[in-house]
Motif scaffolding. Structure first.
Motif, PDB file in Angstrom:
ATOM      1  N   GLY A  13       0.811  -1.213   0.000  1.00  0.00           N
ATOM      2  CA  GLY A  13       0.000   0.000   0.000  1.00  0.00           C
ATOM      3  C   GLY A  13       0.841   1.258   0.000  1.00  0.00           C
ATOM      4  N   ILE A  14       1.932   1.260   0.769  1.00  0.00           N
ATOM      5  CA  ILE A  14       2.827   2.423   0.812  1.00  0.00           C
ATOM      6  C   ILE A  14       3.461   2.658  -0.558  1.00  0.00           C
ATOM      7  N   ILE A  15       3.963   1.586  -1.163  1.00  0.00           N
ATOM      8  CA  ILE A  15       4.592   1.700  -2.483  1.00  0.00           C
ATOM      9  C   ILE A  15       3.574   2.177  -3.516  1.00  0.00           C
ATOM     10  N   GLU A  16       2.385   1.597  -3.452  1.00  0.00           N
ATOM     11  CA  GLU A  16       1.325   1.976  -4.392  1.00  0.00           C
ATOM     12  C   GLU A  16       1.013   3.468  -4.304  1.00  0.00           C
ATOM     13  N   SER A  17       0.887   3.996  -3.083  1.00  0.00           N
ATOM     14  CA  SER A  17       0.534   5.401  -2.900  1.00  0.00           C
ATOM     15  C   SER A  17       1.610   6.325  -3.442  1.00  0.00           C
ATOM     16  N   ALA A  64       2.837  19.770  -5.323  1.00  0.00           N
ATOM     17  CA  ALA A  64       1.404  19.901  -5.588  1.00  0.00           C
ATOM     18  C   ALA A  64       0.814  18.611  -6.137  1.00  0.00           C
ATOM     19  N   LEU A  65       1.622  17.803  -6.827  1.00  0.00           N
ATOM     20  CA  LEU A  65       1.141  16.526  -7.356  1.00  0.00           C
ATOM     21  C   LEU A  65       0.794  15.554  -6.232  1.00  0.00           C
ATOM     22  N   TYR A  66       1.273  15.858  -5.027  1.00  0.00           N
ATOM     23  CA  TYR A  66       0.991  14.997  -3.876  1.00  0.00           C
ATOM     24  C   TYR A  66       0.030  15.659  -2.888  1.00  0.00           C
ATOM     25  N   THR A  67      -0.784  16.583  -3.411  1.00  0.00           N
ATOM     26  CA  THR A  67      -1.851  17.153  -2.597  1.00  0.00           C
ATOM     27  C   THR A  67      -2.807  16.043  -2.162  1.00  0.00           C
ATOM     28  N   GLY A  68      -3.153  16.016  -0.891  1.00  0.00           N
ATOM     29  CA  GLY A  68      -4.032  14.966  -0.376  1.00  0.00           C
ATOM     30  C   GLY A  68      -3.319  13.669  -0.071  1.00  0.00           C
ATOM     31  N   PHE A  69      -1.979  13.693  -0.093  1.00  0.00           N
ATOM     32  CA  PHE A  69      -1.218  12.463   0.107  1.00  0.00           C
ATOM     33  C   PHE A  69      -1.320  11.956   1.543  1.00  0.00           C
ATOM     34  N   ILE A  70      -1.388  12.874   2.505  1.00  0.00           N
ATOM     35  CA  ILE A  70      -1.408  12.459   3.918  1.00  0.00           C
ATOM     36  C   ILE A  70      -2.628  11.600   4.240  1.00  0.00           C
ATOM     37  N   PRO A  71      -3.863  12.063   3.929  1.00  0.00           N
ATOM     38  CA  PRO A  71      -5.007  11.166   4.198  1.00  0.00           C
ATOM     39  C   PRO A  71      -4.956   9.889   3.382  1.00  0.00           C
ATOM     40  N   LYS A  72      -4.369   9.965   2.174  1.00  0.00           N
ATOM     41  CA  LYS A  72      -4.261   8.758   1.347  1.00  0.00           C
ATOM     42  C   LYS A  72      -3.340   7.738   2.006  1.00  0.00           C
ATOM     43  N   ILE A  73      -2.192   8.188   2.484  1.00  0.00           N
ATOM     44  CA  ILE A  73      -1.234   7.249   3.062  1.00  0.00           C
ATOM     45  C   ILE A  73      -1.726   6.741   4.415  1.00  0.00           C
ATOM     46  N   ILE A  74      -2.514   7.561   5.123  1.00  0.00           N
ATOM     47  CA  ILE A  74      -3.085   7.130   6.395  1.00  0.00           C
ATOM     48  C   ILE A  74      -4.052   5.969   6.174  1.00  0.00           C
ATOM     49  N   SER A  75      -4.832   6.069   5.095  1.00  0.00           N
ATOM     50  CA  SER A  75      -5.842   5.039   4.854  1.00  0.00           C
ATOM     51  C   SER A  75      -5.309   3.845   4.080  1.00  0.00           C
ATOM     52  N   ILE A  77      -2.561   2.077   4.187  1.00  0.00           N
ATOM     53  CA  ILE A  77      -1.934   0.975   4.922  1.00  0.00           C
ATOM     54  C   ILE A  77      -2.982   0.038   5.503  1.00  0.00           C
ATOM     55  N   PRO A  78      -3.955   0.556   6.276  1.00  0.00           N
ATOM     56  CA  PRO A  78      -4.978  -0.379   6.777  1.00  0.00           C
ATOM     57  C   PRO A  78      -5.848  -0.977   5.686  1.00  0.00           C
ATOM     58  N   THR A  79      -6.131  -0.208   4.611  1.00  0.00           N
ATOM     59  CA  THR A  79      -6.997  -0.761   3.568  1.00  0.00           C
ATOM     60  C   THR A  79      -6.310  -1.882   2.803  1.00  0.00           C
ATOM     61  N   ARG A  80      -5.016  -1.755   2.547  1.00  0.00           N
ATOM     62  CA  ARG A  80      -4.316  -2.823   1.838  1.00  0.00           C
ATOM     63  C   ARG A  80      -4.062  -4.016   2.755  1.00  0.00           C
ATOM     64  N   ILE A  81      -3.876  -3.766   4.043  1.00  0.00           N
ATOM     65  CA  ILE A  81      -3.798  -4.872   4.993  1.00  0.00           C
ATOM     66  C   ILE A  81      -5.104  -5.655   4.968  1.00  0.00           C
ATOM     67  N   ILE A  82      -6.221  -4.917   4.970  1.00  0.00           N
ATOM     68  CA  ILE A  82      -7.534  -5.556   4.914  1.00  0.00           C
ATOM     69  C   ILE A  82      -7.733  -6.256   3.577  1.00  0.00           C
ATOM     70  N   PHE A  83      -7.359  -5.592   2.479  1.00  0.00           N
ATOM     71  CA  PHE A  83      -7.552  -6.125   1.134  1.00  0.00           C
ATOM     72  C   PHE A  83      -6.959  -7.521   0.996  1.00  0.00           C
ATOM     73  N   TRP A  84      -5.714  -7.689   1.439  1.00  0.00           N
ATOM     74  CA  TRP A  84      -5.055  -8.981   1.305  1.00  0.00           C
ATOM     75  C   TRP A  84      -5.293  -9.884   2.505  1.00  0.00           C
TER      76      TRP A  84
END
Length: 206
Positions: A13-17, A64-75, A77-84
């Motif tokens: 998930g981290i790499i993907e983001s 600027a290309l990483y606007t919104g990155f913080i909430p994305k990276i926060i979510s 990790i748990p979402t990809r843990i759940i996904f797999w």
């Protein structure tokens, strides 16, 4: 149950983001512009991917290309843990003779069930941070207050859940159906399946 899949899911998930976030930023802007032109009587403007990146970096800087990155990276990790992880755990319980459900004997149904459960659970965690991310990307505002989050945390949940459940089911089906293949073949098959199902479910994302 394979606990490593939870760990690998978080790492992936981290790499993907880090890799995909600029493309997500472009996607959100494109969707927002189309929405505004259809429902708010504004002129429709669409910039191609590369010019959009160049213009954004030139005007606002690379960050600027990483606007919104913080909430994305926060979510992510748990979402990809759940996904797999939830896929693996659900399949374990469906296939374990001691907890086996007699009504689900078909392996394909097991894969669809495991994917649907994982997709739904993922959406519960993902949606609130997705709302924050989109707000930051489209309105260039600071993080919303608690009252805003409470009121809007699950806007669009059913569409997000529908897409995640379909996508996760397809990936679970592909990953388990062809698990005896060599690593290169599995990578090609699973990535192709994910690519195709992303196209099919894109209207739900919009």
């Amino acid at each position: 149950m394979d606990s490593k899949k939870y760990i690998y899911g978080g790492i992936s998930g981290i790499i993907e983001s880090c890799v995909s976030h600029p493309f997500d930023y472009y996607k959100i802007h494109t969707q927002a512009n189309i929405f505004q032109s259809q429902f708010q009587t504004k002129s429709r403007t669409r910039i191609a991917l590369i010019p959009f990146f160049i213009n954004t970096v030139h005007t606002h800087g690379f960050g600027a290309l990483y606007t919104g990155f913080i909430p994305k990276i926060i979510s992510i990790i748990p979402t990809r843990i759940i996904f797999w992880g939830v896929q693996s755990t659900t399949l374990y319980h469906l296939q374990n003779p001691r907890v086996y459900c007699p009504s689900i004997k078909n392996k394909k149904i097991q894969y669809i069930t495991a994917g649907s459960v994982a997709g739904f659970c993922q959406t519960l965690v993902e949606t609130p941070m997705e709302i924050v991310k989109i707000r930051l990307m489209t309105k260039k505002q600071t993080l919303p207050g608690l009252s805003y989050l409470i009121k809007n945390a699950y806007n669009g949940f059913r569409w997000n859940a529908s897409r995640n459940m379909i996508f996760c089911s397809a990936v679970c089906m592909s990953n388990n159906t062809f698990r005896e293949k060599n690593e290169f073949s599995k990578f090609f098959i699973n990535s192709s399946a994910a690519f195709l199902i992303s196209i099919v479910t894109q209207p739900l994302d919009f």
